[in-house]
Scaffold this active site. Sequence first.
Site, short mmCIF file in Angstrom:
data_model
loop_
_atom_site.label_atom_id
_atom_site.label_comp_id
_atom_site.label_asym_id
_atom_site.label_seq_id
_atom_site.Cartn_x
_atom_site.Cartn_y
_atom_site.Cartn_z
N ASP A 46 -1.07 -6.07 -0.27
CA ASP A 46 -1.38 -5.44 1.02
C ASP A 46 -2.88 -5.16 1.12
O ASP A 46 -3.48 -4.62 0.18
CB ASP A 46 -0.68 -4.07 1.10
N ASP B 238 0.84 -1.21 0.00
CA ASP B 238 0.00 0.00 0.00
C ASP B 238 0.87 1.25 0.00
O ASP B 238 0.37 2.37 -0.13
CB ASP B 238 -1.01 -0.01 1.15
N SER B 239 2.18 1.07 0.08
CA SER B 239 3.11 2.19 -0.15
C SER B 239 2.89 2.79 -1.54
O SER B 239 3.35 3.90 -1.81
CB SER B 239 4.57 1.71 -0.02
N LYS C 108 -1.33 -9.42 2.67
CA LYS C 108 -0.58 -9.04 3.87
C LYS C 108 -1.43 -8.10 4.73
O LYS C 108 -2.13 -7.24 4.17
CB LYS C 108 0.74 -8.34 3.49
N GLU D 258 -1.24 -5.64 8.38
CA GLU D 258 -0.42 -5.10 9.47
C GLU D 258 -0.99 -5.56 10.80
O GLU D 258 -2.20 -5.71 10.96
CB GLU D 258 -0.38 -3.55 9.38
N GLU E 282 9.31 -4.65 10.28
CA GLU E 282 9.74 -3.33 9.79
C GLU E 282 10.27 -2.47 10.94
O GLU E 282 9.65 -2.37 12.02
CB GLU E 282 8.55 -2.62 9.11
O1 KIV Z 1 3.55 -1.14 1.64
C1 KIV Z 1 4.70 -1.59 1.61
O2 KIV Z 1 5.47 -1.32 0.67
C2 KIV Z 1 5.14 -2.44 2.70
C3 KIV Z 1 6.61 -2.72 2.78
C4 KIV Z 1 7.27 -1.52 3.29
C5 KIV Z 1 6.90 -3.92 3.57
O3 KIV Z 1 4.37 -2.85 3.50
#
Ligand code: KIV
Length: 270
Positions: free
Chosen positions: A86, A47-48, A116, A118, A185
């Site tokens: 994510d 989600d980055s 994924k 969090e 992280e």
């Molecule tokens: O969103 C993302 O890119 C991430 C990585 C930083 C692990 O969760």
Amino acid sequence: MKDQARRLAAPDIAARKGGVPVVCLTAYTAPMAQILDAHCDVLLVGDSVGMVLHGMPNTVGVTLEMMILHAQAVMRGSKRAMVVVDMPFGSYEGSPEQAYAAACRVMKETGAQGIKVESGPTVPATIAYLTQRGIPVMGHVGLRPQAALMEGAFKAKGRTVDERERVLAEARASEQAGAFAIVIEGVAEALAREITQAVAIPTIGIGASPACDGQVLVAEDMLGLFDWAPRFVRRYADLKADIDRAAGQYAADVRARQFPGEAETYFGKS
Ligand code: KIV
């Protein structure tokens, strides 16, 4: 169908515990996925993407629709790597049922091999709910970017004994709930090592030392697309300077009528 069979999946990654380190980079687009696929075991549609491609201040505004669109592109561009998507802020924290409905959309509409989430107090129950229903889940402990608004900034984790115990407990709970791997992280080496020794699934570090079973970076950070990158990033390219130079040369050529030239021009048959 043939291509699908060659892709790595959750059991392949889980089997890498303590072995050859797991190589993971983020990918958001088809052409980037095509380049990275040959080098990575896991392509993370993080989600980055909200910050890296869409200019958002944090990941809170990222939507499920954005994640699905980018994951579809990454799936089209790759053949071999496991694609993990994510779950964005607000799509899974409400209840296991909410998470299952959103994760099913991701799995069905993208064809990705896993999702994924969090960490947080309610998340182990959600990981259990999803994995019991056939959805491979990667956990994420330590610094949690989606909590940035609660914490005021992206802060490294594990500075106090309480915090270290909490992060370790979250990692253990993610493993017990059925996660096939965990991203760690922004934690110090000692904590990353303790977690990696405490769980039987691979840990994939970002700013979490070489003690992990694998590493992940945001691809654009390690390619040097931005002026600033976190201290834990090693730059393997200088893409910003390359693009700047190329765009400047293109602009100069257009203004000087040097582009297009003969080689780039169609001449109709007379
Ligand atoms: O969103 C993302 O890119 C991430 C990585 C930083 C692990 O969760």
